[in-house]
Structure formats: C-alpha cells, structure tokens
Design a protein around this motif. Structure first.
Motif, mmCIF file in Angstrom:
data_model
loop_
_atom_site.group_PDB
_atom_site.id
_atom_site.type_symbol
_atom_site.label_atom_id
_atom_site.label_comp_id
_atom_site.label_asym_id
_atom_site.label_seq_id
_atom_site.Cartn_x
_atom_site.Cartn_y
_atom_site.Cartn_z
ATOM 1 N N GLY A 202 0.826 -1.203 0.000
ATOM 2 C CA GLY A 202 0.000 0.000 0.000
ATOM 3 C C GLY A 202 0.856 1.247 0.000
ATOM 4 N N ALA A 203 1.989 1.183 -0.682
ATOM 5 C CA ALA A 203 2.939 2.297 -0.661
ATOM 6 C C ALA A 203 3.319 2.726 -2.076
ATOM 7 N N GLY A 204 2.550 2.299 -3.071
ATOM 8 C CA GLY A 204 2.798 2.710 -4.450
ATOM 9 C C GLY A 204 3.895 1.909 -5.119
ATOM 10 N N LYS A 205 4.222 2.364 -6.352
ATOM 11 C CA LYS A 205 5.130 1.539 -7.162
ATOM 12 C C LYS A 205 6.604 1.913 -7.056
ATOM 13 N N TYR A 206 6.902 3.031 -6.387
ATOM 14 C CA TYR A 206 8.306 3.467 -6.381
ATOM 15 C C TYR A 206 9.090 2.824 -5.245
ATOM 16 N N CYS A 207 8.975 1.512 -5.129
ATOM 17 C CA CYS A 207 9.719 0.780 -4.091
ATOM 18 C C CYS A 207 10.632 -0.197 -4.802
#
Ligand code: KIV
Length: 263
Positions: A202-207
């Motif tokens: 739940g922290a978006g795709k920029y990981c």
C-alpha cells in the motif's frame, strides 16, 4: 529454479535494479506453492492472527503460535528465504528477550526476522544484529501499536518522522525495510534515500519490491481488503464450488464411485 537463494542475494537485487517479490504464508502447502511460483521471499506475518486464526488483532499471537506456523512454512520453502514477524510479545513489552526470541526463529529455519517500528525499536534491532541475525524493519502503518488503520505520512511532519525512522533502522543494521500504507511520494523519497531495499505494501510503485497478504490476493477469506490489494484469483469461490459439488454427490449417492472403492 535454483536450489536455495540466500537473503543477501535477494537484498542485492536493489543494486541490480531488479524488483523483489514477497508474499505471506502461514502453512506448509502455501509455502510450497509460493516457493515453486518463484517469489523471492516468504513472510510469516503476524497477520496470521486476522487472516487464518480469526482474531481481531495481531497482538493476540505470541511466540508459540508464530513458531508453530513458521516451522510448517520453513519445511515447505526449499528455495525462498523465510522471514518471521516478531510478534509483539517477543520484543516490545518490558523484559521481553528479543534476542532469544529471534534466535528461536532462526533455529526454526528463518533467514531473518521483522520488527515493527516503536520507540525503543533501534535498540532491539541493534541487539538482534549484534548476534548476527538479519533484521527487516517495518515503518508507516505498524499494526501492533496502531490505534487506527489507514494511511500514514500524509502530513509533512508525519512523512518526515517515517523517513527518519527508516533511516534509523537502516543505520541500526536492518537489511530491508517494509513500508505500509503511505503516499507514493514518500515511498519514492525513502527508496531513493536508503541503500537497503524498501518493500511496499500500500505504498505505491516506487519501491524496490512489493509484499501482500496471499489470502487477500487469492480471495481465500471473506474479510474486507484495503484499496491497495489486487485480487488475482477467487480461490475461495473455487473451494465453495468444489465443496458444494462434493456435498451434492454424497447426498445423491454418487460418491464414492466404483473407482474410489476397494473390492
Ligand atoms: O503481518 C504481515 O503480514 C505483515 C505484512 C503485511 C507486511 O507485516
């Protein structure tokens, strides 16, 4: 599929720009399936409480229950490293012996343990790292101590605090950071700042990678799932259909057939 990958090899994927995949498992058959499907890491999350034990809070699972499930998972995962969530009672209450508890997970076959952020977390991480055990930190929404669920880090102040927590955990020796339920702008900044991989939920795709609860993506239970979950299959529906077909067969006298009967 290679025999066994080390946790270090998975961590090194960040430097090669390769995404890391992690999913949860709580039992032997699921661990075998995830392993064969090629995920990089298997997490025995304390989400076990809500997902398979029907409890309200992750704080309700302790070391005994976690170890029971961890052992089933490590028996099934031959290739992917297994990470165990340290349950609340393993490291947060005064007097908890975090190092001995982390050792029990390693003896049960885990490659690393995961700890959620709380005041005092850095000392716990240093102590566990001090005996050579790899640690994953968890920031953002941290269910063990959260009073409410929902997005964290929307205000500048909270975003800054989460960034500082992630940096402090890296400095204390964490090899990887899980970040839960935060805006993608914050994850992007943290991922660019840290040397260790940042795994989002739940922290978006920029990981550097993603983790989800397997039962959620497979629709294996009826619990309401958060916005960040993508449903990949309706396994619960398949089970319902199969069980109804079995029941109907038995009630009609169509099962067992000749082929299922000893003569
Ligand atoms: O307990 C858990 O399953 C977790 C993940 C969702 C990151 O901590």
């Amino acid at each position: 599929m290679p025999e066994h990958i080390s946790f270090k090899e998975v961590v090194a994927k960040k430097q090669r720009g390769q995404k890391i995949t992690m999913l949860t498992a709580y039992d032997h058959p699921m661990a075998m399936l995830l392993d064969r499907a090629g995920v990089d890491l298997i997490l025995v999350g304390d989400s076990l409480a809500n997902v398979v034990l029907g409890l309200d809070s992750t704080v309700q699972v302790g070391m005994d229950v976690m170890l029971h499930h961890v052992k089933a998972v490590t028996r099934g995962a031959k290739r992917a490293p297994v990470i165990a969530d340290m349950p609340f009672e393993a490291y947060q209450p005064v007097g908890a012996d975090a190092v001995s508890n982390a050792r029990l997970f390693v003896e049960a076959g885990c490659a690393a343990v995961k700890v959620e952020w709380f005041t005092g977390c850095v000392e716990v991480v240093k102590a566990i790292r001090g005996v050579g055990i790899d640690v994953v930190g968890h920031v953002g929404l941290t269910p063990q101590t959260a009073e409410t669920l929902g997005v964290r880090g929307r205000s500048q102040e909270e975003a800054h605090a989460i960034l500082e927590q992630a940096e402090a955990l890296e400095a204390a020796g964490c090899m990887m950071i899980v970040i839960e339920c935060v805006p993608e702008k914050l994850t992007r900044e943290i991922t660019a700042t840290l040397r260790v991989p940042v795994i989002g939920i739940g922290a978006g795709k920029y990981c550097d990678g993603q983790v989800l609860v397997t039962h959620d993506i497979l629709t294996l239970n009826e619990r309401k799932v958060p916005k960040f979950v993508k449903r990949y299959a309706n396994v619960g529906g398949v089970i319902m259909e199969a069980v109804r077909a079995y029941r109907a067969d038995v009630e009609r006298g169509d099962f067992p057939g000749k082929e299922h009967t000893f003569h």
